[in-house]
Design an enzyme around this catalytic site. Structure first.
Site, PDB file in Angstrom:
ATOM      1  N   VAL A   1       0.715  -1.547   0.539  1.00  0.00           N
ATOM      2  CA  VAL A   1       0.241   0.034  -0.149  1.00  0.00           C
ATOM      3  C   VAL A   1       1.138   1.168   0.286  1.00  0.00           C
ATOM      4  CG1 VAL A   1      -1.885   1.295   0.781  1.00  0.00           C
ATOM      5  CG2 VAL A   1      -1.739  -0.991   0.590  1.00  0.00           C
TER       6      VAL A   1
ATOM      7  N   GLY B   1     -10.989  -1.598   1.380  1.00  0.00           N
ATOM      8  CA  GLY B   1     -10.121  -1.171  -0.443  1.00  0.00           C
ATOM      9  C   GLY B   1     -10.287  -0.479  -0.914  1.00  0.00           C
TER      10      GLY B   1
ATOM     11  N   LYS C   1     -13.068  -5.372   9.476  1.00  0.00           N
ATOM     12  CA  LYS C   1     -13.771  -4.529   8.771  1.00  0.00           C
ATOM     13  C   LYS C   1     -15.648  -4.078   9.404  1.00  0.00           C
ATOM     14  CE  LYS C   1     -10.466  -5.683   4.681  1.00  0.00           C
ATOM     15  NZ  LYS C   1     -10.523  -6.769   3.774  1.00  0.00           N
TER      16      LYS C   1
ATOM     17  N   GLY D   1      -4.881  -5.015  -2.559  1.00  0.00           N
ATOM     18  CA  GLY D   1      -4.166  -4.549  -3.870  1.00  0.00           C
ATOM     19  C   GLY D   1      -3.176  -3.144  -3.801  1.00  0.00           C
TER      20      GLY D   1
HETATM   21  N1  LIG Z   1      -2.399  -4.771   0.848  1.00  0.00           N
HETATM   22  C1  LIG Z   1      -3.383  -5.029   0.451  1.00  0.00           C
HETATM   23  O1  LIG Z   1      -4.216  -4.895   0.068  1.00  0.00           O
HETATM   24  C2  LIG Z   1      -4.273  -3.789   1.757  1.00  0.00           C
HETATM   25  C3  LIG Z   1      -5.658  -2.952   1.878  1.00  0.00           C
HETATM   26  C4  LIG Z   1      -6.073  -2.485   2.540  1.00  0.00           C
HETATM   27  C5  LIG Z   1      -5.559  -2.582   3.495  1.00  0.00           C
HETATM   28  N2  LIG Z   1      -4.045  -3.022   3.553  1.00  0.00           N
HETATM   29  C6  LIG Z   1      -4.012  -2.311   5.606  1.00  0.00           C
HETATM   30  O2  LIG Z   1      -2.660  -1.792   5.506  1.00  0.00           O
HETATM   31  C7  LIG Z   1      -1.198  -1.254   5.510  1.00  0.00           C
HETATM   32  C8  LIG Z   1       0.123  -2.191   5.139  1.00  0.00           C
HETATM   33  O3  LIG Z   1       0.041  -3.295   4.379  1.00  0.00           O
HETATM   34  P1  LIG Z   1       0.535  -3.840   3.660  1.00  0.00           P
HETATM   35  O4  LIG Z   1      -0.470  -4.690   2.117  1.00  0.00           O
HETATM   36  O5  LIG Z   1       1.269  -2.402   2.094  1.00  0.00           O
HETATM   37  O6  LIG Z   1       1.461  -4.388   3.769  1.00  0.00           O
HETATM   38  P2  LIG Z   1       3.069  -4.800   3.575  1.00  0.00           P
HETATM   39  O7  LIG Z   1       2.970  -5.084   2.017  1.00  0.00           O
HETATM   40  O8  LIG Z   1       3.552  -6.245   4.367  1.00  0.00           O
HETATM   41  O9  LIG Z   1       4.311  -3.331   4.626  1.00  0.00           O
HETATM   42  C9  LIG Z   1       4.625  -3.258   5.437  1.00  0.00           C
HETATM   43  C10 LIG Z   1       5.437  -1.815   5.495  1.00  0.00           C
HETATM   44  O10 LIG Z   1       5.542  -1.600   6.448  1.00  0.00           O
HETATM   45  C11 LIG Z   1       6.760  -1.943   6.874  1.00  0.00           C
HETATM   46  N3  LIG Z   1       7.372  -2.392   8.161  1.00  0.00           N
HETATM   47  C12 LIG Z   1       7.436  -3.262   9.114  1.00  0.00           C
HETATM   48  N4  LIG Z   1       7.631  -2.820  10.330  1.00  0.00           N
HETATM   49  C13 LIG Z   1       8.193  -1.545  10.573  1.00  0.00           C
HETATM   50  C14 LIG Z   1       8.601  -1.552  11.703  1.00  0.00           C
HETATM   51  N5  LIG Z   1       9.063  -1.886  12.903  1.00  0.00           N
HETATM   52  N6  LIG Z   1       8.974  -0.112  11.480  1.00  0.00           N
HETATM   53  C15 LIG Z   1       8.879   0.548   9.970  1.00  0.00           C
HETATM   54  N7  LIG Z   1       8.171  -0.003   9.158  1.00  0.00           N
HETATM   55  C16 LIG Z   1       8.300  -0.682   8.920  1.00  0.00           C
HETATM   56  C17 LIG Z   1       7.550  -3.441   6.137  1.00  0.00           C
HETATM   57  O11 LIG Z   1       9.389  -2.025   5.674  1.00  0.00           O
HETATM   58  P3  LIG Z   1       9.855  -3.090   4.234  1.00  0.00           P
HETATM   59  O12 LIG Z   1       9.230  -2.804   3.119  1.00  0.00           O
HETATM   60  O13 LIG Z   1      11.422  -2.529   4.469  1.00  0.00           O
HETATM   61  O14 LIG Z   1       9.867  -4.570   5.127  1.00  0.00           O
HETATM   62  C18 LIG Z   1       7.200  -2.644   4.904  1.00  0.00           C
HETATM   63  O15 LIG Z   1       7.752  -1.462   4.317  1.00  0.00           O
HETATM   64  C19 LIG Z   1      -2.226  -2.486   6.555  1.00  0.00           C
HETATM   65  O16 LIG Z   1      -2.768  -2.150   8.146  1.00  0.00           O
HETATM   66  C20 LIG Z   1      -3.389  -3.633   5.915  1.00  0.00           C
HETATM   67  O17 LIG Z   1      -4.275  -4.152   6.860  1.00  0.00           O
HETATM   68  C21 LIG Z   1      -3.949  -3.443   2.854  1.00  0.00           C
END
Ligand SMILES: NC(=O)c1ccc[n+]([C@@H]2O[C@H](COP(=O)([O-])OP(=O)(O)OC[C@H]3O[C@@H](n4cnc5c(N)ncnc54)[C@H](OP(=O)(O)O)[C@@H]3O)[C@@H](O)[C@H]2O)c1
Length: 430
Positions: free
Chosen positions: A14, A135, A206, A303
């Protein structure tokens, strides 16, 4: 006008999508808001990780909580995830130090949304969370603004794309739950630890936010009754089709005489309803208002692109100073509603029993249902040649969940019943 300065914590799916969208639609956003939306700082776990967006010009923070306190930013965008730290501290620190917050974090909002909303309200800061529910679908905006003239009667939807993808693939490709889950994991659609999705927890988070917005009540995630899709088998998917239904993992909330009903479970929905035809990774939310009637919102619930779309919309609202109460009404006016227990559910049921093929079996089963005041609407018994066990499928008239559970537990102990009975609720969406 001064630019809106933002700092982003988390550069994963995201976070990187948000950076890319802000860069790509930069001019358009400036026209819409009358000011630039400028990313000034970022934080992620691993500074040296290769990213698919350019970040070299941005100030880097190893500590995202420090960034929330010190960055040259008006808004902190929390895109790390999880209900605990650092996500929680990032939001608290940002709101406490005079910054707005945008988050996509449903786990955090479902567990700590009440306190965070109060803190934001006390400091007259934005706490925007459009991406946390379904989303890319703008359902927070719809409930909080577009439908604000209505008393909401019910809100329900397909809230988890992974489960919907698995159920769709099982039906269309004739594969088992385990096969499809494995494939989804290989393709990166499902997590290696899939429990949040397949056990209905993500959908429950949600739903608790939707219920709060729809009914003006405090977020009560622990009051969501949750069942996942692990027990759904191909045979039940086939019988559902034969009976004119489709199995969906539905999240549904409404106010009843027993209190607030918040439920996530796999159920059969009539194939003629729009929600039955939401396929694959799509999400959909249906909100029913007393004036507008049924409104249906459909789109991708996850996504990079779809979720970034919601995050950027939240930023646009801040840039324009477009305000609405965080949960639809002021936090002081949010009600604490009693929970309607699942035992008070009333509805029709699908029941499948695997029985030994001998005389008197159906009579024994019917006697149990009769004792519990449950009547059978229809019965299907297709003969299966080779196996000893034969499926008996029944559609039951509307009855009380408590009675159904009692009947099933007695039926389970009948000698002629070979497996644990399978029960799927038939959801009345009228
Ligand atoms: N993915 C989706 O489609 C989606 C949809 C709706 C909502 N969301 C929500 O959006 C949020 C992010 O999801 P995502 O899928 O983007 O997660 P992700 O791909 O796992 O990314 C998480 C990010 O957080 C960073 N991170 C983890 N621990 C950290 C720390 N202690 N200090 C600083 N940075 C840290 C990671 O760093 P590194 O890159 O360096 O590892 C990574 O960049 C979540 O709350 C999720 O529920 C996601």
């Amino acid at each position: 006008m001064e630019p809106l300065r933002i700092a982003i914590a988390g550069l994963g799916t995201v976070g990187s999508g948000t950076l890319k969208l802000l860069e790509k639609n930069n001019k358009l956003l400036e026209k819409r808001t009358g000011r630039r939306i400028l990313v000034t700082a970022i934080s992620a776990k691993n500074r040296t990780k290769k990213r698919d967006c350019s970040i070299d010009h941005l100030e880097w923070f190893d500590d995202p909580v420090g960034m929330a306190r010190e960055a040259n930013a008006d808004v902190i965008v929390e895109l790390i995830g999880g209900e605990r730290d650092p996500a929680k501290s990032i939001c608290e620190t940002a709101l406490g130090s005079g910054r707005h917050v945008v988050t996509a974090n449903k786990a955090l909002m479902a567990t700590h949304g009440n306190e965070l909303s109060s803190l934001a309200e006390k400091n007259t800061k934005f706490l925007n969370y459009e991406a946390a529910i379904a989303g890319g679908i703008p359902i927070v905006k719809a409930l909080r603004e577009g439908l604000s003239g209505n008393e909401i009667k019910r809100v329900y939807g397909v809230l988890n794309g992974t489960c919907n993808y698995i159920l769709t693939e099982m039906r269309q490709q004739r594969k088992t739950f385990d096969e499809v889950l494995q494939e989804a994991q290989n393709l990166g659609y499902a997590e290696a630890e899939p429990s949040m999705d397949v056990d209905g927890i993500d959908a429950g988070q949600k739903l608790s936010l939707l219920a709060s917005l729809a009914f003006g009540c405090r977020i009560n995630f622990s009051g969501v009754y949750t069942e996942g899709i692990r027990r759904i088998s191909l045979i039940d998917i086939d019988y559902a089709e034969e009976l004119g239904y489709r199995i969906k993992l539905l999240g549904s909330a409404r106010l009843t005489e027993n209190g607030l009903e918040q439920r996530v479970y796999p159920c059969m929905v009539d194939q003629s309803f729009p929600i039955a035809n939401v396929e694959g990774a799509y999400n959909a939310v249906v909100a029913i208002g007393d004036s507008v009637g049924d409104t249906v919102f459909q789109g991708l619930g996850a996504g990079s692109g779809p979720t970034a779309s919601a995050v950027v919309a939240d930023l646009v609202d801040i840039a324009l100073e477009r305000r609405a109460p965080i949960m639809g009404v002021s936090t002081n006016d949010l009600r604490s509603l009693p929970e309607a227990p699942i035992s008070t559910h009333r509805g029709a049921y699908y029941v499948r029993l695997m029985v030994s093929d001998r005389p008197g079996v159906i009579a024994d089963i019917s006697a149990v249902f009769r004792d519990e005041n449950i009547s059978i609407e229809s019965l299907i018994q297709h003969r299966r040649s080779v196996t000893e066990a034969v499926p008996v499928v029944m559609k039951m008239h509307e009855c009380l969940e408590e009675s159904m559970q009692k009947a099933l537990s007695r039926i389970h102990h009948l000698d002629s019943v070979i497996e644990t009975p399978t029960m799927v609720r038939i959801e009345d969406l009228n």
